[in-house]
Design a protein around this motif. Structure first.
Motif, PDB file in Angstrom:
ATOM      1  N   ILE A  69       0.749  -1.093   0.045  1.00 48.70           N
ATOM      2  CA  ILE A  69       0.032   0.296  -0.231  1.00 48.70           C
ATOM      3  C   ILE A  69       0.927   1.239   0.012  1.00 48.70           C
ATOM      4  O   ILE A  69       1.935   1.286   0.558  1.00 48.70           O
ATOM      5  CB  ILE A  69      -1.029   0.126   1.281  1.00 48.70           C
ATOM      6  CG1 ILE A  69      -2.217   0.856   1.141  1.00 48.70           C
ATOM      7  CG2 ILE A  69      -0.279   0.221   2.501  1.00 48.70           C
ATOM      8  CD1 ILE A  69      -3.133   0.669   1.937  1.00 48.70           C
ATOM      9  N   ARG A 119       0.156   5.209   0.674  1.00 50.09           N
ATOM     10  CA  ARG A 119      -0.786   6.489   1.202  1.00 50.09           C
ATOM     11  C   ARG A 119      -0.273   7.425   1.576  1.00 50.09           C
ATOM     12  O   ARG A 119       1.074   7.360   2.276  1.00 50.09           O
ATOM     13  CB  ARG A 119      -1.871   5.946   2.054  1.00 50.09           C
ATOM     14  CG  ARG A 119      -1.407   5.109   3.175  1.00 50.09           C
ATOM     15  CD  ARG A 119      -2.278   4.199   3.905  1.00 50.09           C
ATOM     16  NE  ARG A 119      -3.335   4.832   4.654  1.00 50.09           N
ATOM     17  CZ  ARG A 119      -3.329   5.572   5.969  1.00 50.09           C
ATOM     18  NH1 ARG A 119      -2.274   5.106   6.635  1.00 50.09           N
ATOM     19  NH2 ARG A 119      -4.314   6.223   6.371  1.00 50.09           N
ATOM     20  N   ALA A 173      -6.442   6.183  -2.407  1.00 47.17           N
ATOM     21  CA  ALA A 173      -6.451   5.885  -1.178  1.00 47.17           C
ATOM     22  C   ALA A 173      -7.714   6.332  -0.599  1.00 47.17           C
ATOM     23  O   ALA A 173      -7.736   7.607  -0.445  1.00 47.17           O
ATOM     24  CB  ALA A 173      -5.227   5.638  -0.581  1.00 47.17           C
ATOM     25  N   SER A 192      -6.894   1.744  -2.488  1.00 53.38           N
ATOM     26  CA  SER A 192      -6.213   1.213  -1.422  1.00 53.38           C
ATOM     27  C   SER A 192      -7.215   1.776  -0.257  1.00 53.38           C
ATOM     28  O   SER A 192      -7.650   2.881  -0.237  1.00 53.38           O
ATOM     29  CB  SER A 192      -4.759   1.358  -1.263  1.00 53.38           C
ATOM     30  OG  SER A 192      -4.067   0.868  -2.109  1.00 53.38           O
ATOM     31  N   LEU A 206      -5.844  -3.503  -0.535  1.00 55.45           N
ATOM     32  CA  LEU A 206      -5.679  -2.996  -1.684  1.00 55.45           C
ATOM     33  C   LEU A 206      -5.634  -4.044  -2.815  1.00 55.45           C
ATOM     34  O   LEU A 206      -5.577  -5.372  -2.481  1.00 55.45           O
ATOM     35  CB  LEU A 206      -4.066  -2.512  -1.969  1.00 55.45           C
ATOM     36  CG  LEU A 206      -2.992  -3.369  -1.600  1.00 55.45           C
ATOM     37  CD1 LEU A 206      -1.701  -2.781  -2.111  1.00 55.45           C
ATOM     38  CD2 LEU A 206      -2.869  -3.718  -0.454  1.00 55.45           C
TER      39      LEU A 206
END
Length: 401
Positions: free
Chosen positions: A75, A77, A113, A268, A288
């Motif tokens: 992920i 973010r 995300a 995500s 995700l």
């Protein structure tokens, strides 16, 4: 990796290999650090481009699955509550994009995300994104559900587009190739069998897969060993007047679930649950899409404690039950019966801040707490600076005294 014994009787200087820097561990952090160091100026003739002479050693084979860096996706973010972490995510984007330009590989996929759940947490993240100048949206549950039908929401949702996933296996390979292109020597299936200090030098005894041993010496050794740090670096750090924080090593067991929704239906996501029963079992849940494998869903930091050399052979029934229950309620866009478990190691500190600091001639990297991969390229640059004399940022320092 078992705890290495101290180096044996002194080895004659003529039989030792001397390097400007030796990096131990070829996961994302070690690979990035070797690359960054190899691109710096050196003192012993330099690599192929005149940079530092850098040796990277890894106890397992290239692309192994025994640590924390394997697998196809991680992920990415920017949703942190602390300003310095938000800033580092911006630095990480720049570092990954520079590596993409250099290698011609796609490493970042910007799917966006979202965070959902506890409004207090979402407010804190939103405030940090605003301070950091990161564009974002706040949506109602109905608005978010219409936009992302694969997920269920019970409170407002915070979305930011400059996020998604890192192609993790490709990223590690790109870093290794870049390090080699800059002149670093890469040695896989080469275990650290002994480590000791001699004045300003660090002496390492290495053992290859065929049993051949060698001794290397450097005034700069980076132990980018994650879950093995206490076994490899603990004594050296203590003798240098500092101490590692407690590092809890766990075997985390997320899973992939099949979906019939198109890839672009999946951002995500991180869920900060408000339901007391769910919060009693997990603090946060993340997910995700891994293209070609399904939607990865995992609970953060709930795995069983293990020794890094003694991984558990099968997934824990309790953890898999939590995932099934969660997915059946909150991720309607996947087939819960297709659960396919995977595993990796977490090395978690009490604050979830890593250690990226130097004692004497040894630089230590550990404690990435399940959120370090996204910063791999930029952490490599930071560690190269620490290894060559730049003080570590306060957040990442060892305890002294």
């Amino acid at each position: 990796m078992s705890t290495p014994a101290p180096a044996d009787a002194p080895v004659p200087e003529s039989t030792r290999e001397r390097w400007d820097h030796v990096v131990v561990g070829a996961g994302v952090i070690g690979a990035a650090t070797a690359r960054a160091l190899a691109r710096l100026g050196g003192s012993s003739g330099g690599g192929s481009d005149g940079g530092a002479r850098v040796l990277l050693v890894e106890q397992f084979g290239r692309g192994h699955d025994r640590g924390s860096s394997h697998g196809a996706s991680r992920i990415f973010r920017r949703g942190y509550t602390a300003d310095d972490w938000v800033g580092l995510t911006g630095d990480a984007i720049a570092a990954w994009q520079q590596l993409e330009a250099e290698t011609g590989r796609t490493l970042l996929d910007f799917t966006g995300a979202l965070d959902h759940g506890d409004p207090v947490v979402l407010d804190e993240i939103q405030a940090a994104l605003e301070r950091g100048g990161v564009a974002h949206e706040r949506l109602t549950p109905d608005e978010a559900g219409a936009r992302w039908p694969g997920l269920r929401f019970d409170t407002s949702v915070l979305f930011h587009a400059q996020a998604g996933r890192v192609r993790s296996a490709d990223a590690v390979e790109a870093l290794l190739d870049s390090a080699a292109a800059a002149g670093a020597e890469l040695r896989f299936e080469t275990a650290l069998a002994g480590i000791e200090t001699e004045g300003g030098d660090v002496v390492l005894r290495l053992e290859g897969a065929g049993g051949a041993s060698s001794t290397v010496v450097s005034t700069s050794v980076v132990l980018a060993v994650g879950s093995w740090a206490h076994y490899l670096a603990g004594d050296l750090v203590r003798r240098g007047g500092a101490s590692l924080p407690e590092v809890r090593v766990t075997q985390e067991e997320p899973a992939h679930f099949a979906t019939e929704l198109p890839d672009d239906a999946w951002p995500s996501f991180v869920h900060h649950p408000t339901d007391p029963a769910l919060r009693a079992r997990v603090s946060t849940i993340y997910g995700l899409l891994t293209p070609g494998e399904g939607v990865k869903v995992g609970t953060h930091g709930t795995g069983r404690e293990v020794h890094p050399d003694a991984r558990l052979p099968s997934p824990g029934a309790d953890g898999q039950a939590v995932l099934r229950d969660y997915v059946s309620q909150w991720v309607p866009g996947v087939d819960v019966d297709t659960l396919a478990p995977i595993s990796c190691l977490y090395d978690t500190t009490p604050t979830e801040d890593p250690v990226l600091d130097r004692v004497g001639s040894v630089t230590v990297a550990t404690g990435f707490s399940g959120h370090g991969f996204k910063f791999g390229a930029v952490f490599g640059e930071l560690l190269a600076g620490v290894a060559t004399g730049t003080p570590a940022p306060e957040r990442f320092r060892l305890r002294r005294g």
